[in-house]
Design a protein around this motif. Structure first.
Motif, short mmCIF file in Angstrom:
data_model
loop_
_atom_site.label_atom_id
_atom_site.label_comp_id
_atom_site.label_asym_id
_atom_site.label_seq_id
_atom_site.Cartn_x
_atom_site.Cartn_y
_atom_site.Cartn_z
N ALA A 61 0.82 -1.21 0.00
CA ALA A 61 0.00 0.00 0.00
C ALA A 61 0.86 1.26 0.00
CB ALA A 61 -0.92 -0.01 1.22
N SER A 62 1.94 1.25 0.80
CA SER A 62 2.83 2.41 0.85
C SER A 62 3.53 2.63 -0.48
CB SER A 62 3.87 2.22 1.96
OG SER A 62 4.74 3.32 2.02
N LEU A 63 3.94 1.55 -1.13
CA LEU A 63 4.57 1.67 -2.45
C LEU A 63 3.60 2.25 -3.46
CD1 LEU A 63 6.53 -1.72 -2.65
CD2 LEU A 63 7.49 0.57 -2.36
N CYS A 64 2.37 1.77 -3.46
CA CYS A 64 1.38 2.25 -4.42
C CYS A 64 1.06 3.73 -4.19
CB CYS A 64 0.10 1.42 -4.31
SG CYS A 64 0.30 -0.29 -4.87
N ILE A 65 0.98 4.13 -2.91
CA ILE A 65 0.70 5.54 -2.61
C ILE A 65 1.83 6.43 -3.10
CG2 ILE A 65 0.46 7.20 -0.73
CD1 ILE A 65 -1.04 5.04 0.84
N THR A 66 3.07 6.02 -2.83
CA THR A 66 4.22 6.83 -3.24
C THR A 66 4.30 6.95 -4.76
OG1 THR A 66 5.46 6.17 -1.27
CG2 THR A 66 6.72 7.06 -3.12
N LEU A 67 4.14 5.83 -5.45
CA LEU A 67 4.22 5.87 -6.91
C LEU A 67 3.02 6.61 -7.51
CD1 LEU A 67 5.51 2.27 -7.71
CD2 LEU A 67 6.80 4.40 -7.61
N GLY A 68 1.87 6.50 -6.87
CA GLY A 68 0.70 7.24 -7.34
C GLY A 68 0.91 8.75 -7.23
N ILE A 69 1.47 9.19 -6.10
CA ILE A 69 1.78 10.61 -5.93
C ILE A 69 2.85 11.04 -6.93
CG2 ILE A 69 2.72 12.32 -4.34
CD1 ILE A 69 1.42 10.77 -2.06
N ALA A 70 3.81 10.16 -7.18
CA ALA A 70 4.86 10.48 -8.17
C ALA A 70 4.25 10.68 -9.56
CB ALA A 70 5.90 9.37 -8.20
N ILE A 71 3.25 9.89 -9.90
CA ILE A 71 2.59 10.05 -11.20
C ILE A 71 1.90 11.41 -11.28
CG2 ILE A 71 0.71 9.19 -12.65
CD1 ILE A 71 1.44 6.37 -11.70
N LEU A 72 1.28 11.85 -10.19
CA LEU A 72 0.63 13.17 -10.18
C LEU A 72 1.66 14.28 -10.39
CD1 LEU A 72 -1.90 12.73 -7.22
CD2 LEU A 72 -2.35 12.60 -9.68
N PHE A 73 2.81 14.15 -9.76
CA PHE A 73 3.86 15.14 -9.96
C PHE A 73 4.41 15.07 -11.39
CE2 PHE A 73 3.92 15.49 -5.36
CZ PHE A 73 4.28 16.81 -5.16
N CYS A 74 4.44 13.87 -11.97
CA CYS A 74 4.87 13.73 -13.36
C CYS A 74 3.97 14.54 -14.29
CB CYS A 74 4.84 12.26 -13.77
SG CYS A 74 6.12 11.25 -13.02
N LEU A 75 2.68 14.41 -14.10
CA LEU A 75 1.73 15.14 -14.94
C LEU A 75 1.86 16.65 -14.73
CD1 LEU A 75 -1.41 12.86 -14.46
CD2 LEU A 75 0.18 12.90 -16.39
N TYR A 76 2.14 17.03 -13.49
CA TYR A 76 2.29 18.46 -13.19
C TYR A 76 3.53 19.04 -13.88
CZ TYR A 76 2.90 22.75 -10.48
OH TYR A 76 3.06 24.05 -10.12
N ILE A 77 4.67 18.34 -13.77
CA ILE A 77 5.90 18.81 -14.42
C ILE A 77 5.72 18.81 -15.93
CG2 ILE A 77 8.34 18.28 -14.81
CD1 ILE A 77 8.44 17.19 -11.98
N TYR A 78 5.04 17.81 -16.46
CA TYR A 78 4.77 17.75 -17.90
C TYR A 78 3.98 18.98 -18.36
CZ TYR A 78 3.25 15.79 -22.40
OH TYR A 78 3.02 15.58 -23.73
#
Length: 224
Positions: free
Chosen positions: A23-40
């Motif tokens: 669950a912790s891994l999924c949360i971290t990677l999910g938040i990372a994806i949101l930041f990816c879209l933001y930087i994009y």
């Protein structure tokens, strides 16, 4: 117990405490994806007036996820962390970064991935907001008027002092940056600043023994 055993046990205990749940891994990677879209999105909006590379933007978007995954793996396993340090130490990237702003986005993307891998989400959000505000805020500061390059071809009978006198009447800070002697005459590159570009070009062209004259704008990176 020797000092070496104490260090070994301390490292092993640290690795065991950093074991992450699914669950912790999924949360971290999910938040990372949101930041990816933001930087994009930020890179896309900031490059509207310049050269936009979609492939480079895709790389920027994926980097935080990869970096966060590497940091998470290094936290959970000592062997992986040591192997990753050795692997990254021998990697050499030879792709040249042509735009300084691209280098800023690269550091931003990698840094956000490292911070997210350390699960410091508030710091990642704060840094992203500050970088965005500075990025678009500094763009609003007007640039000073860039210098112009006046390229003039004089024949053998042409006089530099007569040309410079005409240029200085319509511009300021005029100075010769390059002088080349050819079989037909002299080629001059004069750096100057003026708001009367057409008048300056007409005045230079009307001087006797001037074969051709052209006015070029540059951003300070011209090579003579």
């Amino acid at each position: 117990m020797s000092f070496q055993d104490i260090i070994k046990n301390s490292i092993l205990e640290t690795m065991e405490n950093n074991t992450l749940s699914t669950a912790s891994l999924c949360i971290t990677l999910g938040i990372a994806i949101l930041f990816c879209l933001y930087i994009y999105a930020v890179y896309y909006l900031s490059q509207r007036k310049g050269f936009y590379s979609k492939q480079f933007n895709i790389v920027l978007g994926v980097l935080p996820v990869i970096t966060a995954g590497i940091i998470l793996a290094m936290q959970s396993n000592l062997v992986i962390s040591l192997g990753m340090v050795g692997a990254l130490s021998i990697v050499r990237f030879r792709t040249a970064v042509k735009e300084p702003k691209d280098l800023l986005f690269l550091f931003w993307s990698i840094g956000i991935g490292i911070i997210l891998g350390a699960r410091n989400y508030e710091l990642a959000l704060l840094i992203s907001l500050v970088v965005t505000i500075l990025l678009f805020g500094l763009e609003l500061i007007p640039d000073s008027r860039a210098a112009l390059l006046l390229v003039v071809n004089l024949d053998r009978e042409g006089r530099e002092d007569e040309l410079m006198s005409a240029v200085e009447k319509l511009s300021r800070n005029a100075r010769i940056k390059s002088r080349s002697r050819t079989m037909d005459g002299t080629d001059l590159i004069i750096e100057c600043r003026t708001r009367q570009e057409k008048a300056l070009l007409d005045a230079a062209s009307s001087i006797p023994h001037v074969q051709s004259a052209s006015l070029i704008a540059h951003d300070g990176e011209a090579v003579y």
